[in-house]
Design a protein around this motif. Structure first.
Motif, PDB file in Angstrom:
ATOM      1  N   GLY A  85       8.991  -9.250  -8.425  1.00  0.00           N
ATOM      2  CA  GLY A  85      10.030  -9.322  -7.411  1.00  0.00           C
ATOM      3  C   GLY A  85      11.408  -8.921  -7.889  1.00  0.00           C
ATOM      4  O   GLY A  85      12.367  -8.965  -7.113  1.00  0.00           O
ATOM      5  N   GLY A  86      11.516  -8.506  -9.167  1.00  0.00           N
ATOM      6  CA  GLY A  86      12.806  -8.062  -9.688  1.00  0.00           C
ATOM      7  C   GLY A  86      13.275  -6.782  -9.003  1.00  0.00           C
ATOM      8  O   GLY A  86      12.470  -5.957  -8.573  1.00  0.00           O
ATOM      9  N   ILE A  87      14.587  -6.620  -8.906  1.00  0.00           N
ATOM     10  CA  ILE A  87      15.164  -5.452  -8.243  1.00  0.00           C
ATOM     11  C   ILE A  87      15.609  -4.430  -9.292  1.00  0.00           C
ATOM     12  O   ILE A  87      16.207  -4.779 -10.308  1.00  0.00           O
ATOM     13  CB  ILE A  87      16.366  -5.846  -7.357  1.00  0.00           C
ATOM     14  N   CYS A  88      15.314  -3.161  -9.017  1.00  0.00           N
ATOM     15  CA  CYS A  88      15.576  -2.075  -9.955  1.00  0.00           C
ATOM     16  C   CYS A  88      16.363  -0.984  -9.215  1.00  0.00           C
ATOM     17  O   CYS A  88      16.006  -0.633  -8.085  1.00  0.00           O
ATOM     18  CB  CYS A  88      14.266  -1.493 -10.480  1.00  0.00           C
ATOM     19  N   PHE A  89      17.400  -0.447  -9.853  1.00  0.00           N
ATOM     20  CA  PHE A  89      18.276   0.496  -9.172  1.00  0.00           C
ATOM     21  C   PHE A  89      18.093   1.918  -9.694  1.00  0.00           C
ATOM     22  O   PHE A  89      18.109   2.174 -10.899  1.00  0.00           O
ATOM     23  CB  PHE A  89      19.725   0.042  -9.304  1.00  0.00           C
ATOM     24  N   ALA A  90      17.935   2.852  -8.750  1.00  0.00           N
ATOM     25  CA  ALA A  90      17.607   4.234  -9.071  1.00  0.00           C
ATOM     26  C   ALA A  90      18.687   4.917  -9.902  1.00  0.00           C
ATOM     27  O   ALA A  90      18.415   5.903 -10.590  1.00  0.00           O
ATOM     28  CB  ALA A  90      17.364   5.029  -7.785  1.00  0.00           C
ATOM     29  N   SER A  91      19.905   4.423  -9.863  1.00  0.00           N
ATOM     30  CA  SER A  91      20.996   5.037 -10.622  1.00  0.00           C
ATOM     31  C   SER A  91      20.768   4.970 -12.122  1.00  0.00           C
ATOM     32  O   SER A  91      21.414   5.696 -12.891  1.00  0.00           O
ATOM     33  CB  SER A  91      22.328   4.358 -10.284  1.00  0.00           C
ATOM     34  N   THR A  92      19.837   4.115 -12.577  1.00  0.00           N
ATOM     35  CA  THR A  92      19.574   3.989 -14.015  1.00  0.00           C
ATOM     36  C   THR A  92      18.561   5.014 -14.527  1.00  0.00           C
ATOM     37  O   THR A  92      18.402   5.166 -15.742  1.00  0.00           O
ATOM     38  CB  THR A  92      19.054   2.576 -14.343  1.00  0.00           C
ATOM     39  N   ARG A  93      17.873   5.728 -13.644  1.00  0.00           N
ATOM     40  CA  ARG A  93      16.865   6.698 -14.072  1.00  0.00           C
ATOM     41  C   ARG A  93      17.508   7.799 -14.913  1.00  0.00           C
ATOM     42  O   ARG A  93      18.514   8.396 -14.542  1.00  0.00           O
ATOM     43  CB  ARG A  93      16.179   7.312 -12.859  1.00  0.00           C
ATOM     44  N   GLY A  94      16.917   8.051 -16.079  1.00  0.00           N
ATOM     45  CA  GLY A  94      17.410   9.104 -16.954  1.00  0.00           C
ATOM     46  C   GLY A  94      18.706   8.781 -17.662  1.00  0.00           C
ATOM     47  O   GLY A  94      19.241   9.630 -18.381  1.00  0.00           O
ATOM     48  N   GLN A  95      19.189   7.556 -17.507  1.00  0.00           N
ATOM     49  CA  GLN A  95      20.452   7.157 -18.123  1.00  0.00           C
ATOM     50  C   GLN A  95      20.203   6.336 -19.380  1.00  0.00           C
ATOM     51  O   GLN A  95      19.084   5.951 -19.688  1.00  0.00           O
ATOM     52  CB  GLN A  95      21.294   6.349 -17.123  1.00  0.00           C
ATOM     53  N   SER A  96      21.277   6.032 -20.100  1.00  0.00           N
ATOM     54  CA  SER A  96      21.201   5.203 -21.298  1.00  0.00           C
ATOM     55  C   SER A  96      21.627   3.780 -20.954  1.00  0.00           C
ATOM     56  O   SER A  96      22.536   3.574 -20.137  1.00  0.00           O
ATOM     57  CB  SER A  96      22.102   5.771 -22.390  1.00  0.00           C
ATOM     58  N   PHE A  97      20.952   2.804 -21.560  1.00  0.00           N
ATOM     59  CA  PHE A  97      21.257   1.404 -21.277  1.00  0.00           C
ATOM     60  C   PHE A  97      21.235   0.624 -22.584  1.00  0.00           C
ATOM     61  O   PHE A  97      20.362   0.844 -23.425  1.00  0.00           O
ATOM     62  CB  PHE A  97      20.221   0.832 -20.301  1.00  0.00           C
ATOM     63  N   PRO A  98      22.199  -0.288 -22.807  1.00  0.00           N
ATOM     64  CA  PRO A  98      22.250  -1.057 -24.062  1.00  0.00           C
ATOM     65  C   PRO A  98      20.926  -1.738 -24.371  1.00  0.00           C
ATOM     66  O   PRO A  98      20.321  -2.381 -23.500  1.00  0.00           O
ATOM     67  CB  PRO A  98      23.352  -2.087 -23.790  1.00  0.00           C
ATOM     68  N   GLY A  99      20.484  -1.593 -25.598  1.00  0.00           N
ATOM     69  CA  GLY A  99      19.259  -2.238 -26.047  1.00  0.00           C
ATOM     70  C   GLY A  99      17.979  -1.559 -25.619  1.00  0.00           C
ATOM     71  O   GLY A  99      16.907  -1.859 -26.153  1.00  0.00           O
ATOM     72  N   LEU A 100      18.059  -0.641 -24.652  1.00  0.00           N
ATOM     73  CA  LEU A 100      16.858   0.009 -24.127  1.00  0.00           C
ATOM     74  C   LEU A 100      16.813   1.497 -24.438  1.00  0.00           C
ATOM     75  O   LEU A 100      15.775   2.126 -24.270  1.00  0.00           O
ATOM     76  CB  LEU A 100      16.761  -0.194 -22.608  1.00  0.00           C
ATOM     77  N   GLY A 113      14.937   5.721  -0.369  1.00  0.00           N
ATOM     78  CA  GLY A 113      16.102   6.421   0.150  1.00  0.00           C
ATOM     79  C   GLY A 113      17.376   5.611   0.083  1.00  0.00           C
ATOM     80  O   GLY A 113      18.462   6.126   0.389  1.00  0.00           O
ATOM     81  N   ASN A 114      17.277   4.338  -0.335  1.00  0.00           N
ATOM     82  CA  ASN A 114      18.460   3.479  -0.422  1.00  0.00           C
ATOM     83  C   ASN A 114      18.795   3.094  -1.854  1.00  0.00           C
ATOM     84  O   ASN A 114      19.614   2.197  -2.086  1.00  0.00           O
ATOM     85  CB  ASN A 114      18.269   2.221   0.427  1.00  0.00           C
ATOM     86  N   ARG A 158       0.826  -1.202   0.000  1.00  0.00           N
ATOM     87  CA  ARG A 158       0.000   0.000   0.000  1.00  0.00           C
ATOM     88  C   ARG A 158       0.868   1.264   0.000  1.00  0.00           C
ATOM     89  O   ARG A 158       1.825   1.369   0.765  1.00  0.00           O
ATOM     90  CB  ARG A 158      -0.896   0.023   1.238  1.00  0.00           C
ATOM     91  N   ASN A 159       0.498   2.191  -0.866  1.00  0.00           N
ATOM     92  CA  ASN A 159       1.103   3.527  -0.882  1.00  0.00           C
ATOM     93  C   ASN A 159       2.628   3.474  -0.908  1.00  0.00           C
ATOM     94  O   ASN A 159       3.305   4.061  -0.067  1.00  0.00           O
ATOM     95  CB  ASN A 159       0.626   4.345   0.323  1.00  0.00           C
ATOM     96  N   GLN A 160       3.154   2.752  -1.870  1.00  0.00           N
ATOM     97  CA  GLN A 160       4.602   2.653  -2.051  1.00  0.00           C
ATOM     98  C   GLN A 160       4.971   2.983  -3.487  1.00  0.00           C
ATOM     99  O   GLN A 160       4.175   2.801  -4.413  1.00  0.00           O
ATOM    100  CB  GLN A 160       5.105   1.240  -1.729  1.00  0.00           C
ATOM    101  N   GLU A 161       6.194   3.457  -3.689  1.00  0.00           N
ATOM    102  CA  GLU A 161       6.744   3.544  -5.032  1.00  0.00           C
ATOM    103  C   GLU A 161       7.132   2.143  -5.463  1.00  0.00           C
ATOM    104  O   GLU A 161       7.638   1.355  -4.656  1.00  0.00           O
ATOM    105  CB  GLU A 161       7.971   4.462  -5.059  1.00  0.00           C
ATOM    106  N   TYR A 162       6.855   1.808  -6.714  1.00  0.00           N
ATOM    107  CA  TYR A 162       7.196   0.492  -7.231  1.00  0.00           C
ATOM    108  C   TYR A 162       7.480   0.603  -8.722  1.00  0.00           C
ATOM    109  O   TYR A 162       7.170   1.630  -9.360  1.00  0.00           O
ATOM    110  CB  TYR A 162       6.072  -0.518  -6.967  1.00  0.00           C
ATOM    111  N   ALA A 163       8.066  -0.432  -9.272  1.00  0.00           N
ATOM    112  CA  ALA A 163       8.333  -0.479 -10.711  1.00  0.00           C
ATOM    113  C   ALA A 163       7.296  -1.365 -11.371  1.00  0.00           C
ATOM    114  O   ALA A 163       7.068  -2.503 -10.939  1.00  0.00           O
ATOM    115  CB  ALA A 163       9.734  -1.014 -10.978  1.00  0.00           C
ATOM    116  N   LEU A 164       6.649  -0.842 -12.409  1.00  0.00           N
ATOM    117  CA  LEU A 164       5.660  -1.611 -13.167  1.00  0.00           C
ATOM    118  C   LEU A 164       6.317  -2.075 -14.461  1.00  0.00           C
ATOM    119  O   LEU A 164       6.612  -1.269 -15.346  1.00  0.00           O
ATOM    120  CB  LEU A 164       4.429  -0.753 -13.466  1.00  0.00           C
ATOM    121  N   CYS A 165       6.532  -3.388 -14.557  1.00  0.00           N
ATOM    122  CA  CYS A 165       7.230  -3.951 -15.718  1.00  0.00           C
ATOM    123  C   CYS A 165       6.310  -4.722 -16.648  1.00  0.00           C
ATOM    124  O   CYS A 165       6.773  -5.247 -17.664  1.00  0.00           O
ATOM    125  CB  CYS A 165       8.352  -4.879 -15.242  1.00  0.00           C
ATOM    126  N   ALA A 166       5.033  -4.836 -16.329  1.00  0.00           N
ATOM    127  CA  ALA A 166       4.114  -5.653 -17.119  1.00  0.00           C
ATOM    128  C   ALA A 166       4.129  -5.232 -18.583  1.00  0.00           C
ATOM    129  O   ALA A 166       3.782  -4.101 -18.914  1.00  0.00           O
ATOM    130  CB  ALA A 166       2.701  -5.545 -16.550  1.00  0.00           C
TER     131      ALA A 166
END
Length: 277
Positions: free
Chosen positions: A178-193, A138-139, A87-95
């Protein structure tokens, strides 16, 4: 009606009751609509074997969701014991997102959301998936959980669930619950994506195949374009989705997973656009 003990036979019976109550008519397409989806496939194993009911129609328009009755609530309550609602959390939606494969891991371009979501419980000594996700605030990380993607629901949605039947050459897909996503990738470039927006994040997801686990029994699903495109079903087979380095695959899960997740999270089945081979 009293809630029955949570075991595989009871859950199987309750699932059948819920299907009959909501479907009203036991047609093959209705059965597929009721068990459609792609997230909580591990739960389907405990629900027992489901035969693939292939449809001769390539597209099905979403229908209005009927009210939930007491049998529906009983089944949902049993299934929910294996799930957690965060409830009321930030999460990543990958569907339904595209993913880039490297070294047997799928890296997926997911969308950051805030609100309620659902996931397999994924318990550990410190809590469950919601506890784990809360610790990420925050982590520098968030967890991939599920809510219904707005673009997958009709009639104006431009995405649909594609049903991939269980065959010997079923392809690979990213299993992101349940996959883990790291905030350092926000706004960055990633191979294939490509370059991500500030509301996007890269999530690391295990690669699953349609020939193992519960998907081998019921098939699996991936999101794709709507109206339905016959060529997109090529992504259901290993000829396209091999999982080799540099391969683009799609997030998906065994048939029935997304619908179960939507029912538990929202209290009623989702009105997904659907495409059948």
């Amino acid at each position: 009606m009293k809630t029955r003990p949570v075991n595989s036979k009871a859950m199987d019976s309750q699932f059948d009751e819920w299907t009959k109550a909501v479907a009203r008519k036991p047609t093959r397409r209705k059965t597929l609509q009721l068990i459609s989806g792609g997230l909580f496939g591990a739960l389907l194993t405990s629900l027992g074997r489901r035969s693939w009911a292939a449809s001769s129609t390539s597209a099905a328009a979403p229908s209005a969701s009927p009210p939930i009755g007491i049998e529906d609530n009983t089944a949902a309550a049993s299934v929910q014991k294996g799930l957690s609602i965060c409830r009321n959390q930030e999460y990543a939606l990958c569907a339904g997102v595209r993913c880039f494969v490297y070294n047997n891991v799928a890296y997926c371009r997911c969308n950051l959301q805030f609100g309620d979501s659902v996931s397999r419980r994924l318990s550990y000594a410190g809590g469950d998936v919601c506890t784990f996700n809360a610790e990420g605030s925050g982590n520098g990380y968030v967890v991939s959980t599920f809510s219904v993607p707005p673009a997958s629901a009709g009639p104006s949605g431009d995405r649909a669930l594609y049903f991939c039947p269980p065959t010997s050459n079923s392809g690979a897909y990213a299993s992101c619950d349940g996959g883990i996503c790291f905030a350092s990738t926000r706004g960055q470039s990633f191979p294939g994506l490509g370059r991500l927006g500030q509301d996007q994040i890269v999530c690391s997801c295990p690669i699953a195949t349609g020939t193992s686990g519960s998907a081998a029994k019921v098939g699996h699903q991936i999101f794709g374009p709507y109206p339905c495109q016959a060529s997109f079903f090529e992504n259901c087979t290993s000829a396209v989705a091999t999982g080799a380095n540099g391969t683009i695959i799609y997030e998906g899960a065994p048939t029935g997973s997304y619908e179960i997740g939507a029912l538990v999270l929202n209290g009623r089945p989702a009105r997904f656009n659907m495409c059948f081979p």
